[in-house]
Design an enzyme around this catalytic site. Structure first.
Site, PDB file in Angstrom:
ATOM      1  N   PRO A 129       1.515  18.088   9.632  1.00  0.00           N
ATOM      2  CA  PRO A 129       0.364  18.706   8.955  1.00  0.00           C
ATOM      3  C   PRO A 129       0.786  19.478   7.696  1.00  0.00           C
ATOM      4  O   PRO A 129       0.093  19.458   6.686  1.00  0.00           O
ATOM      5  CB  PRO A 129      -0.206  19.650  10.019  1.00  0.00           C
ATOM      6  CG  PRO A 129       0.194  19.033  11.326  1.00  0.00           C
ATOM      7  CD  PRO A 129       1.522  18.378  11.084  1.00  0.00           C
ATOM      8  N   GLY A 130       1.969  20.104   7.729  1.00  0.00           N
ATOM      9  CA  GLY A 130       2.392  20.929   6.595  1.00  0.00           C
ATOM     10  C   GLY A 130       3.253  20.221   5.575  1.00  0.00           C
ATOM     11  O   GLY A 130       3.544  20.782   4.514  1.00  0.00           O
ATOM     12  N   GLY A 132       4.504  16.146   3.892  1.00  0.00           N
ATOM     13  CA  GLY A 132       4.521  14.683   3.871  1.00  0.00           C
ATOM     14  C   GLY A 132       5.585  14.199   2.907  1.00  0.00           C
ATOM     15  O   GLY A 132       6.652  13.721   3.302  1.00  0.00           O
ATOM     16  N   SER A 133       5.329  14.418   1.609  1.00  0.00           N
ATOM     17  CA  SER A 133       6.287  13.965   0.598  1.00  0.00           C
ATOM     18  C   SER A 133       7.647  14.633   0.773  1.00  0.00           C
ATOM     19  O   SER A 133       8.688  14.009   0.583  1.00  0.00           O
ATOM     20  CB  SER A 133       5.763  14.281  -0.809  1.00  0.00           C
ATOM     21  OG  SER A 133       4.500  13.713  -1.001  1.00  0.00           O
ATOM     22  N   TYR A 236      19.465   9.718   6.576  1.00  0.00           N
ATOM     23  CA  TYR A 236      20.167   8.584   5.957  1.00  0.00           C
ATOM     24  C   TYR A 236      19.530   7.254   6.401  1.00  0.00           C
ATOM     25  O   TYR A 236      19.295   6.356   5.590  1.00  0.00           O
ATOM     26  CB  TYR A 236      21.650   8.663   6.348  1.00  0.00           C
ATOM     27  CG  TYR A 236      22.422   7.409   6.101  1.00  0.00           C
ATOM     28  CD1 TYR A 236      22.774   7.029   4.814  1.00  0.00           C
ATOM     29  CD2 TYR A 236      22.799   6.587   7.170  1.00  0.00           C
ATOM     30  CE1 TYR A 236      23.467   5.853   4.584  1.00  0.00           C
ATOM     31  CE2 TYR A 236      23.497   5.417   6.945  1.00  0.00           C
ATOM     32  CZ  TYR A 236      23.827   5.052   5.660  1.00  0.00           C
ATOM     33  OH  TYR A 236      24.503   3.881   5.447  1.00  0.00           O
ATOM     34  N   GLU A 245      10.143  -0.919   3.587  1.00  0.00           N
ATOM     35  CA  GLU A 245       8.755  -0.491   3.850  1.00  0.00           C
ATOM     36  C   GLU A 245       7.949  -0.548   2.553  1.00  0.00           C
ATOM     37  O   GLU A 245       6.804  -1.002   2.526  1.00  0.00           O
ATOM     38  CB  GLU A 245       8.760   0.938   4.414  1.00  0.00           C
ATOM     39  CG  GLU A 245       7.352   1.514   4.528  1.00  0.00           C
ATOM     40  CD  GLU A 245       7.269   2.861   5.244  1.00  0.00           C
ATOM     41  OE1 GLU A 245       8.314   3.343   5.707  1.00  0.00           O
ATOM     42  OE2 GLU A 245       6.161   3.392   5.339  1.00  0.00           O
ATOM     43  N   GLY A 343     -24.468  -5.161  -7.519  1.00  0.00           N
ATOM     44  CA  GLY A 343     -24.918  -4.360  -6.374  1.00  0.00           C
ATOM     45  C   GLY A 343     -24.377  -4.881  -5.056  1.00  0.00           C
ATOM     46  O   GLY A 343     -24.113  -4.109  -4.131  1.00  0.00           O
ATOM     47  N   THR A 368       4.035   8.571  -1.838  1.00  0.00           N
ATOM     48  CA  THR A 368       2.957   8.435  -2.830  1.00  0.00           C
ATOM     49  C   THR A 368       3.521   7.768  -4.107  1.00  0.00           C
ATOM     50  O   THR A 368       4.735   7.775  -4.333  1.00  0.00           O
ATOM     51  CB  THR A 368       2.366   9.810  -3.219  1.00  0.00           C
ATOM     52  OG1 THR A 368       3.398  10.573  -3.885  1.00  0.00           O
ATOM     53  CG2 THR A 368       1.855  10.565  -2.003  1.00  0.00           C
TER      54      THR A 368
HETATM   55  C1  LIG Z   1      -3.847   5.861   6.607  1.00  0.00           C
HETATM   56  C2  LIG Z   1      -2.527   6.570   6.580  1.00  0.00           C
HETATM   57  C3  LIG Z   1      -1.497   6.103   7.376  1.00  0.00           C
HETATM   58  C4  LIG Z   1      -0.269   6.768   7.408  1.00  0.00           C
HETATM   59  N1  LIG Z   1       0.716   6.346   8.277  1.00  0.00           N
HETATM   60  C5  LIG Z   1       1.819   7.117   8.444  1.00  0.00           C
HETATM   61  C6  LIG Z   1       2.759   6.804   9.470  1.00  0.00           C
HETATM   62  O1  LIG Z   1       2.636   5.809  10.204  1.00  0.00           O
HETATM   63  N2  LIG Z   1       3.833   7.637   9.631  1.00  0.00           N
HETATM   64  C7  LIG Z   1       4.006   8.744   8.852  1.00  0.00           C
HETATM   65  O2  LIG Z   1       4.993   9.448   9.071  1.00  0.00           O
HETATM   66  N3  LIG Z   1       3.139   9.051   7.865  1.00  0.00           N
HETATM   67  C8  LIG Z   1       2.048   8.274   7.654  1.00  0.00           C
HETATM   68  N4  LIG Z   1       1.133   8.594   6.677  1.00  0.00           N
HETATM   69  C9  LIG Z   1       1.375   9.765   5.864  1.00  0.00           C
HETATM   70  C10 LIG Z   1       1.737   9.470   4.419  1.00  0.00           C
HETATM   71  O3  LIG Z   1       2.994   8.871   4.334  1.00  0.00           O
HETATM   72  C11 LIG Z   1       1.633  10.797   3.651  1.00  0.00           C
HETATM   73  O4  LIG Z   1       0.264  11.128   3.581  1.00  0.00           O
HETATM   74  C12 LIG Z   1       2.228  10.704   2.255  1.00  0.00           C
HETATM   75  O5  LIG Z   1       3.616  10.567   2.315  1.00  0.00           O
HETATM   76  C13 LIG Z   1       1.891  11.940   1.410  1.00  0.00           C
HETATM   77  O6  LIG Z   1       2.174  13.124   2.097  1.00  0.00           O
HETATM   78  P1  LIG Z   1       1.057  14.269   2.183  1.00  0.00           P
HETATM   79  O7  LIG Z   1      -0.189  13.662   2.685  1.00  0.00           O
HETATM   80  O8  LIG Z   1       1.626  15.417   2.929  1.00  0.00           O
HETATM   81  O9  LIG Z   1       0.792  14.691   0.676  1.00  0.00           O
HETATM   82  P2  LIG Z   1       1.620  15.791  -0.152  1.00  0.00           P
HETATM   83  O10 LIG Z   1       3.065  15.584   0.001  1.00  0.00           O
HETATM   84  O11 LIG Z   1       1.050  17.124   0.166  1.00  0.00           O
HETATM   85  O12 LIG Z   1       1.185  15.398  -1.633  1.00  0.00           O
HETATM   86  C14 LIG Z   1      -0.050  15.795  -2.230  1.00  0.00           C
HETATM   87  C15 LIG Z   1      -0.040  15.350  -3.696  1.00  0.00           C
HETATM   88  O13 LIG Z   1       1.059  16.003  -4.370  1.00  0.00           O
HETATM   89  C16 LIG Z   1       1.863  15.020  -4.986  1.00  0.00           C
HETATM   90  N5  LIG Z   1       3.272  15.410  -4.923  1.00  0.00           N
HETATM   91  C17 LIG Z   1       3.970  15.903  -3.873  1.00  0.00           C
HETATM   92  N6  LIG Z   1       5.244  16.108  -4.210  1.00  0.00           N
HETATM   93  C18 LIG Z   1       5.381  15.722  -5.509  1.00  0.00           C
HETATM   94  C19 LIG Z   1       6.461  15.686  -6.438  1.00  0.00           C
HETATM   95  N7  LIG Z   1       7.692  16.051  -6.100  1.00  0.00           N
HETATM   96  N8  LIG Z   1       6.218  15.228  -7.685  1.00  0.00           N
HETATM   97  C20 LIG Z   1       4.978  14.824  -8.043  1.00  0.00           C
HETATM   98  N9  LIG Z   1       3.920  14.837  -7.209  1.00  0.00           N
HETATM   99  C21 LIG Z   1       4.114  15.279  -5.976  1.00  0.00           C
HETATM  100  C22 LIG Z   1       1.646  13.742  -4.184  1.00  0.00           C
HETATM  101  O14 LIG Z   1       1.987  12.595  -4.926  1.00  0.00           O
HETATM  102  C23 LIG Z   1       0.165  13.836  -3.866  1.00  0.00           C
HETATM  103  O15 LIG Z   1      -0.581  13.366  -4.944  1.00  0.00           O
HETATM  104  C24 LIG Z   1      -0.076   7.911   6.592  1.00  0.00           C
HETATM  105  C25 LIG Z   1      -1.092   8.339   5.747  1.00  0.00           C
HETATM  106  C26 LIG Z   1      -2.315   7.702   5.748  1.00  0.00           C
HETATM  107  C27 LIG Z   1      -3.401   8.237   4.864  1.00  0.00           C
END
Ligand SMILES: Cc1cc2nc3c(=O)[nH]c(=O)nc-3n(C[C@H](O)[C@H](O)[C@H](O)COP(=O)(O)OP(=O)(O)OC[C@H]3O[C@@H](n4cnc5c(N)ncnc54)[C@H](O)[C@@H]3O)c2cc1C
Length: 382
Positions: A129-130, A132-133, A236, A245, A343, A368
């Site tokens: 939740p906290g 992703g990237s 790693y 992927e 439409g 992303t």
């Molecule tokens: C339908 C769906 C399926 C998914 N399946 C999986 C799965 O099977 N397993 C899993 O682990 N995850 C999964 N994910 C999660 C997905 O990989 C993450 O949502 C994604 O990596 C982005 O992380 P976040 O949502 O925390 O966004 P954040 O990291 O919070 O990013 C928010 C915004 O900030 C930007 N940003 C962040 N850091 C930087 C940077 N350094 N430079 C520039 N821009 C930046 C991002 O590009 C984005 O636009 C899934 C997501 C969805 C929506």
């Protein structure tokens, strides 16, 4: 894939996969979207047809051939029937490399037959939740307790989150490590482990037939023999497998763009306005011409990446280029194709409407597209 890159065996496989998707998958897309997940049965049917984890050893029921062309065929045929539900691509393209490279012999015996037959559905849980990237900022911990790890934390947005039986969970076995990535390990959680619960199936704007869920781990005792690979090597392993992927997402994106364009070309021939097919207007012709050109460029690039991956020569940067550029293109193409449908393009029952909403996530998951540009930038020394 371009025909000249396929050999006789690939073409036979492609025919079988195409027939399977048309007969067993396409008719269920709507019902699966309504219930929020596919059936377990479709996994078993796909397994019986040899469409799951093709590169796993023959000994366990796989084909034992590491050739991404087979993977690409499964992804393409799914895209052609507009199927967003079955998470076969995740199991084949994302998960399988972890199984082949890091399973111990005992783990192979325990899980490979089920992963190939479709009796075991897998998932990978990185995102929290906290975070992703920023993967190194994960909070989930797996603390060594002698014969087991004690797993605590939560994950979100996990594909196959509801149906999965085997989940690779990214956790910190050494949360105090000075180098955040050094303390990361991959821990395998199984369906019925005590303390493991799932949240509700998340309500997404698209990809409705695919289950996506939150996962919670509360003092889950995970036996030591469920560690994947070596302790502390998780980051790693993830970095090693992410290019495949990302190429997988690009390949699916390319196939989806091709499918959207094909259906739009047909629509532009059939639909008439001002006494002529709408494709006869210069604006439509130019739009179609531009899309055909760009999709052809994407196809050429994606296929080149696939052949490089097969030779272990696909670089991290090139996989990132494919993921970002092709999924951006996919979104542009489906938007333009929807526009050409007028439409009707906005009506859910039209496949282009479905393609439009399903495409959007491609620019987000798997890293992303902004992160992809970071990777490419770093590759140039910045
Ligand atoms: C339908 C769906 C399926 C998914 N399946 C999986 C799965 O099977 N397993 C899993 O682990 N995850 C999964 N994910 C999660 C997905 O990989 C993450 O949502 C994604 O990596 C982005 O992380 P976040 O949502 O925390 O966004 P954040 O990291 O919070 O990013 C928010 C915004 O900030 C930007 N940003 C962040 N850091 C930087 C940077 N350094 N430079 C520039 N821009 C930046 C991002 O590009 C984005 O636009 C899934 C997501 C969805 C929506």
């Amino acid at each position: 894939m371009q025909k000249h890159l396929l050999e006789e065996e690939h073409k036979m496989f492609q025919d079988a996969v195409k027939a399977f998707m048309e007969k067993e998958v396409a008719p269920h897309n709507k019902a699966w979207a309504e219930q929020g997940h596919v059936s377990r049965e479709i996994w078993q049917k796909a397994g019986a047809q040899g469409m799951l984890c093709m590169d796993l050893p023959e000994k366990y029921g796989g084909m034992g051939i590491k050739d991404f062309r087979y993977n690409a065929i499964v992804g393409e045929e799914l895209a052609k029937v507009g199927a967003s539900g079955p998470g076969f691509i995740l199991q084949n393209d994302v998960m399988a490399p972890y199984f082949t490279e890091y399973f111990t012999d005992e783990q192979k015996e325990r899980w490979m037959p089920g992963l190939i037959s479709g009796d075991i559905i897998s998932a990978i849980a990185m995102t929290e939740p906290g975070t992703g990237s920023d993967l190194q900022a994960i909070q989930t911990t797996a603390i060594d307790q002698g014969d087991h790890y004690l797993l605590n934390g939560s994950k979100t947005f996990i594909t196959n989150g509801i149906l999965s039986d085997l989940i690779i969970v990214v956790a910190k076995t050494d949360p105090k490590s000075q180098h955040a990535h050094a303390g990361i390990s991959l821990i395998i959680v199984e369906r019925d482990m005590e303390g493991f619960t799932r949240g509700k199936n998340l309500d997404k704007i698209g990809m409705k037939a695919q289950d996506t869920a939150e996962l919670f781990f509360n003092d889950v005792k995970v036996p030591k023999n469920n560690l994947l690979g070596k302790e502390g090597q998780g980051f790693y392993y993830l970095m090693r497998n992410l290019p495949q992927e990302r190429l997988s997402i690009a390949a699916t994106g390319c196939a989806a763009a091709e499918a959207a364009l094909d259906m739009t070309i047909q629509y532009c021939k059939d639909r008439k306005a001002f006494g002529r097919p709408i494709g006869k207007f210069q604006n439509s012709r130019f739009a179609l011409a531009e899309m055909k050109t760009e999709v052809t460029i994407a196809r050429t690039f994606v296929d080149q990446c696939i052949m490089e991956l097969n030779k272990n020569k696909l670089s991290v940067e090139k996989a990132a280029m494919a993921k970002y550029w092709v999924t951006d293109l996919q979104c542009k193409v489906v938007d333009q194709c929807l526009q050409l449908h007028g439409g009707y393009g906005y009506m859910s029952e039209f496949p282009i409407a479905q393609a439009y909403i399903d495409s959007r996530v491609q620019r987000i998951y798997g890293g992303t597209n902004e992160i992809m540009k970071e990777i490419i930038g770093r590759g140039m020394g910045f």
